[in-house]
Enzyme design. Sequence first.
Site, PDB file in Angstrom:
ATOM      1  N   ASN A 199       1.163  -0.030   6.222  1.00  0.00           N
ATOM      2  CA  ASN A 199       1.661  -0.663   4.771  1.00  0.00           C
ATOM      3  C   ASN A 199       2.121  -1.969   5.120  1.00  0.00           C
ATOM      4  O   ASN A 199       3.157  -2.032   6.223  1.00  0.00           O
ATOM      5  CB  ASN A 199       2.633   0.093   3.944  1.00  0.00           C
ATOM      6  CG  ASN A 199       3.270  -0.770   2.719  1.00  0.00           C
ATOM      7  OD1 ASN A 199       2.758  -1.575   2.186  1.00  0.00           O
ATOM      8  ND2 ASN A 199       4.474  -0.342   2.445  1.00  0.00           N
ATOM      9  N   GLY A 200       1.667  -3.100   4.581  1.00  0.00           N
ATOM     10  CA  GLY A 200       2.434  -4.492   5.162  1.00  0.00           C
ATOM     11  C   GLY A 200       1.462  -5.301   5.831  1.00  0.00           C
ATOM     12  O   GLY A 200       0.270  -5.278   5.702  1.00  0.00           O
ATOM     13  N   LYS A 225      12.569 -14.434 -20.224  1.00  0.00           N
ATOM     14  CA  LYS A 225      12.895 -13.056 -19.866  1.00  0.00           C
ATOM     15  C   LYS A 225      13.918 -12.376 -20.939  1.00  0.00           C
ATOM     16  O   LYS A 225      13.868 -11.253 -21.231  1.00  0.00           O
ATOM     17  CB  LYS A 225      13.681 -13.194 -18.429  1.00  0.00           C
ATOM     18  CG  LYS A 225      12.948 -13.177 -17.309  1.00  0.00           C
ATOM     19  CD  LYS A 225      12.072 -12.121 -16.929  1.00  0.00           C
ATOM     20  CE  LYS A 225      10.660 -12.421 -17.590  1.00  0.00           C
ATOM     21  NZ  LYS A 225       9.712 -12.980 -17.008  1.00  0.00           N
ATOM     22  N   TRP A 285      -3.597  -1.742  -1.251  1.00  0.00           N
ATOM     23  CA  TRP A 285      -3.593  -2.775  -2.226  1.00  0.00           C
ATOM     24  C   TRP A 285      -4.024  -4.021  -1.320  1.00  0.00           C
ATOM     25  O   TRP A 285      -3.194  -4.451  -0.123  1.00  0.00           O
ATOM     26  CB  TRP A 285      -2.027  -3.107  -2.653  1.00  0.00           C
ATOM     27  CG  TRP A 285      -1.812  -4.351  -3.295  1.00  0.00           C
ATOM     28  CD1 TRP A 285      -1.587  -5.577  -2.799  1.00  0.00           C
ATOM     29  CD2 TRP A 285      -2.164  -4.643  -4.685  1.00  0.00           C
ATOM     30  NE1 TRP A 285      -1.342  -6.719  -3.791  1.00  0.00           N
ATOM     31  CE2 TRP A 285      -1.719  -6.096  -4.919  1.00  0.00           C
ATOM     32  CE3 TRP A 285      -2.319  -3.849  -5.895  1.00  0.00           C
ATOM     33  CZ2 TRP A 285      -1.840  -6.454  -6.349  1.00  0.00           C
ATOM     34  CZ3 TRP A 285      -2.157  -4.150  -7.158  1.00  0.00           C
ATOM     35  CH2 TRP A 285      -1.879  -5.575  -7.291  1.00  0.00           C
ATOM     36  N   LYS A 300       0.996  -6.002 -20.596  1.00  0.00           N
ATOM     37  CA  LYS A 300       1.245  -6.672 -19.273  1.00  0.00           C
ATOM     38  C   LYS A 300      -0.096  -7.625 -19.203  1.00  0.00           C
ATOM     39  O   LYS A 300       0.395  -8.714 -18.602  1.00  0.00           O
ATOM     40  CB  LYS A 300       1.109  -5.479 -18.360  1.00  0.00           C
ATOM     41  CG  LYS A 300       1.293  -5.972 -16.878  1.00  0.00           C
ATOM     42  CD  LYS A 300       2.686  -6.456 -16.643  1.00  0.00           C
ATOM     43  CE  LYS A 300       2.919  -7.084 -15.203  1.00  0.00           C
ATOM     44  NZ  LYS A 300       4.180  -7.843 -15.029  1.00  0.00           N
ATOM     45  N   ARG A 356       0.964   1.848  -5.849  1.00  0.00           N
ATOM     46  CA  ARG A 356       1.076   0.711  -5.183  1.00  0.00           C
ATOM     47  C   ARG A 356      -0.196   0.158  -4.757  1.00  0.00           C
ATOM     48  O   ARG A 356       0.080  -0.851  -3.979  1.00  0.00           O
ATOM     49  CB  ARG A 356       1.729   1.559  -3.886  1.00  0.00           C
ATOM     50  CG  ARG A 356       3.093   2.063  -3.821  1.00  0.00           C
ATOM     51  CD  ARG A 356       3.714   2.863  -2.717  1.00  0.00           C
ATOM     52  NE  ARG A 356       3.970   1.852  -1.773  1.00  0.00           N
ATOM     53  CZ  ARG A 356       5.047   1.343  -1.722  1.00  0.00           C
ATOM     54  NH1 ARG A 356       6.155   1.662  -2.400  1.00  0.00           N
ATOM     55  NH2 ARG A 356       5.349   0.322  -0.640  1.00  0.00           N
ATOM     56  N   GLU A 411      11.915 -11.622 -24.151  1.00  0.00           N
ATOM     57  CA  GLU A 411      11.038 -10.577 -24.104  1.00  0.00           C
ATOM     58  C   GLU A 411      11.450  -9.170 -23.938  1.00  0.00           C
ATOM     59  O   GLU A 411      11.081  -8.059 -24.636  1.00  0.00           O
ATOM     60  CB  GLU A 411      10.342 -10.534 -22.540  1.00  0.00           C
ATOM     61  CG  GLU A 411       9.151 -11.521 -22.532  1.00  0.00           C
ATOM     62  CD  GLU A 411       8.464 -11.415 -21.054  1.00  0.00           C
ATOM     63  OE1 GLU A 411       7.456 -10.837 -21.077  1.00  0.00           O
ATOM     64  OE2 GLU A 411       9.020 -11.644 -20.262  1.00  0.00           O
ATOM     65  N   GLU A 435      12.150 -19.698 -17.917  1.00  0.00           N
ATOM     66  CA  GLU A 435      12.019 -18.523 -17.332  1.00  0.00           C
ATOM     67  C   GLU A 435      12.932 -17.565 -17.708  1.00  0.00           C
ATOM     68  O   GLU A 435      12.756 -16.394 -18.279  1.00  0.00           O
ATOM     69  CB  GLU A 435      11.514 -18.518 -15.844  1.00  0.00           C
ATOM     70  CG  GLU A 435      11.367 -17.066 -15.249  1.00  0.00           C
ATOM     71  CD  GLU A 435      10.196 -16.365 -16.040  1.00  0.00           C
ATOM     72  OE1 GLU A 435       9.458 -17.002 -16.726  1.00  0.00           O
ATOM     73  OE2 GLU A 435       9.897 -15.120 -15.567  1.00  0.00           O
ATOM     74  N   HIS A 465      19.103 -34.462 -28.777  1.00  0.00           N
ATOM     75  CA  HIS A 465      18.184 -34.731 -29.842  1.00  0.00           C
ATOM     76  C   HIS A 465      17.858 -33.691 -30.744  1.00  0.00           C
ATOM     77  O   HIS A 465      16.619 -33.825 -31.288  1.00  0.00           O
ATOM     78  CB  HIS A 465      16.819 -35.338 -29.242  1.00  0.00           C
ATOM     79  CG  HIS A 465      17.186 -36.348 -28.094  1.00  0.00           C
ATOM     80  ND1 HIS A 465      17.201 -37.565 -28.642  1.00  0.00           N
ATOM     81  CD2 HIS A 465      17.183 -36.421 -26.888  1.00  0.00           C
ATOM     82  CE1 HIS A 465      17.513 -38.589 -27.439  1.00  0.00           C
ATOM     83  NE2 HIS A 465      17.423 -37.854 -26.521  1.00  0.00           N
ATOM     84  N   CYS A 508       0.900  -1.330  -0.051  1.00  0.00           N
ATOM     85  CA  CYS A 508      -0.026   0.008   0.086  1.00  0.00           C
ATOM     86  C   CYS A 508       0.869   1.215   0.003  1.00  0.00           C
ATOM     87  O   CYS A 508       2.117   1.150   0.152  1.00  0.00           O
ATOM     88  CB  CYS A 508      -0.813   0.113   1.142  1.00  0.00           C
ATOM     89  SG  CYS A 508      -1.920  -1.643   1.382  1.00  0.00           S
TER      90      CYS A 508
END
Length: 623
Positions: free
Chosen positions: A113-114, A500, A87, A618, A27, A503, A496, A519, A2
Site C-alpha cells: 500500500n502506498g 462545509k 486503489w 456523494k 480502501r 452541508e 469552502e 455592498h 490500498c
Amino acid sequence: MCGIVGYVGERPARELLLEGLRQLEYRGYDSAGISVIAEGQIDAVRAVGNLSALQEKLDGPVSPREGVAPVALAAKPATTGIGHTRWATHGRVSEKNAHPHSDSADRVHVVVNGIVENYMALKERLAATGSVFTSETDAEVIAHLIAEHYDGDLAEAVRAAYIELEGHFAFVAMTLEEPDVLVGARKECPLIVGRGEDEQFVASAVPAFLAHTRRVQFIDNGEIVTLRPDEVTITTPAGEPVERPVQTVDWDPETAQKGGFETFMLKEIHEQADALAETISDRTARATGVDLDDEGALEESILAGARRIVIVACGTAYHAGVVGRYAIEEWARLPVELDIASEYRYRNPVVGPSDLVIGISQSGETADTLAAMRLARERGATVLAITNTMGSQATREADGVLFTRAGLEIGVAATKTFVCQVAVMYLLGLRLAELRQTLARERIAELVAEIKHLPNAIAELIRACGSRAEAIADTCWDSDFFLYIGRHIGLPVALEGALKLKEISYISADAYAAGEMKHGPIALLDEGTPVVCVATQSPVLDKLVSNIQEARARGARVIAVVTAGDTVVEPHVDAMLPVPASDWMLQPILAVIPLQLLAYAVARRRGLNVDQPRNLAKTVTVE
Ligand code: AGP
C-alpha cells in the site's frame, strides 16, 4: 490507498484473507488478489474489479494464462498467505498490475500500500542484474529487491530492502523458503498486527481481522515486523528489537472500519497529510521543479502552448479551482477563466483550440462537469481532467488526466479530496511557470520545498487544532447564521468553509469576498453573529483587518484563521485558529482544515449525521 492483509497460523488462509479483504474493500476495488503457500508452492490469483471478481476466479477453473493453479489454491490447506485490494496509483487497472507481485523466480511475493518514490532508479538497477519486471507498478520493485537481498532470512532481507526504499508505504512479504513467516514494514502508511492463539494477522486496518482477535499491536513508522504462528517480533531497520505492548481494542465492526474515529468524515480529515503526501510524492521528487508526466497526462507541448486556461467544476472542486486560478495567474502569468460547470455548459462560452479546459471532479462522474468538459472539447479545446477516480467518465472524456491520490472518500462532505485538488492545482501552476519561464528557478525550488513540507505541517496542525475548534464550536453551535469572509487566496477557503458548515450542520451561511461585505451582506450582522475570517498571511492582510473591524463594529463575533505567530489580526478578533506558516500562496491548503474541524464540531453538537447529510449524495450524476 490500498488494503493489505496477511495471515500465518493453522487455519486455511484463503477464506481468512478473503474475509479480511472484504473489510478493506472501502480502501479500493480496482483489482484484488491473494497468494498462499502450500506444499512447496506459492499460488497467486489476481483479478480486475472488486472482490466478487476474485472470488469468481478462485471458484472457477484453472487459468493457464495466469500461470497459477487456483483450483490447487482452493484445495490445498495453505495456512500462510497475503492479500490485496487495489486503489490504482501507478499503472493502469489491469491484471498484471494487480497485487500480489513477485520476483522473477516467483519465490518472494509482496502486497503493498502506498508509493515507492525511487522505484524507477531501483527498477533500472535490478533489471540490469537480471530481474524481469512484469507490471507497470512501483510496488513490484519491492519483491525483486527483497529477493536480491535474500540469503535465508526474510526479515533480514526486508530490513535491507527497506533501507533502500523511498516514499511512503506499508507492505507484507512472504517467501517459499520460509513458509510460515510473514514480514511487514511500515513507512507512513498504516500497518497493524492482530494477535491470535497460534495464529497472527497483519493488515492496513483493524476490521480485516476484528472477527478473530481484538488484541492488536500498532506498527510504527520505520519498523519491520516478523510474524510466525506463535510469535511476533518488531525491530528497527537496523535490526534493534522494539517492544510494543499488545492492546485490546473494544471497537465494534463499524467503528473499526472508521479506524477508531467516530465518523468517516473525521477519519478522512485525519488522512489529509497522507493523502497529500501521495498526491505530491513523485511529482515533487525533483527539487528544482515539478513533474507531471504521469501516464495519461497531457503532453508538455500542449501545456506549454496553452494561451488561456478555463476551469470548470462544481461545489468543493470549484473552490479548488478558485485557488488554482490565483496560483496559475500568479506563477504562470496565464489568463484563467473559471466557472461553475452547470453555468458554463449553458452559457454558449467562447472557447476554442488554443484553450486548455480543466475539469476538476473528485468522482469524475458529476454530470454538469462532464457536460462542460464535453462542450469545450467539441469546440476544439484541449481538456484535462483532475479527478480522484481511475476509470471514471471524466478520464474518458478528457485528452489528459491528472489524478489526485486521496484514496476513497466516503464522507459526503469532501475534505481530503479538496486538499489534494488544491495541491494538483499548485503543481500545475508551477509546471506551467517552469515551461513558460515566468518564475525564477530559485523561486520554483523554494515553492517545491514548501509544498513538500505541507504534509508534515498538516499533521502538526491536526494534532493542535481539534480542541481549539471544539472550544469555538461551544460558543457558536446554536447560531442560526454564519458569515465567512476572505480576500484573494483566502476567499476560496471562506467559500469552502461555509459550504462545509451548510452541508453538515444545516446552518445558513454566506461566504463573501471581504471587500464586498459593505455592498450588502454587512446588513446581516447583528450582536454576536459569528463571522469567520480567513486571515492568513497575504499582501492584502491589512485590507482584511479593516473588514474585520467593520464587522466587529456591528457587534459580530469574529473567529479568524491566522498564520502562526500572527500579531496583526489578533487584537481585532474574538477567537483564533492558527495554522503553521508557509509561503502565503500555499496557506489555503492549511487554512481549510480548521474550518473543516469547526464545521464538524458544530454539526456534532447539533447531533447530526455528518457522513450522510440530508438531501445530498456523494456523486451527483444528474444535472
Ligand atoms: C463537497 O463537500 C460536496 N459533496 C460537493 O460540493 C462536491 O464537491 C460536488 O458535488 C462536486 O463533486 P465532484 O468533485 O465529484 O465532481
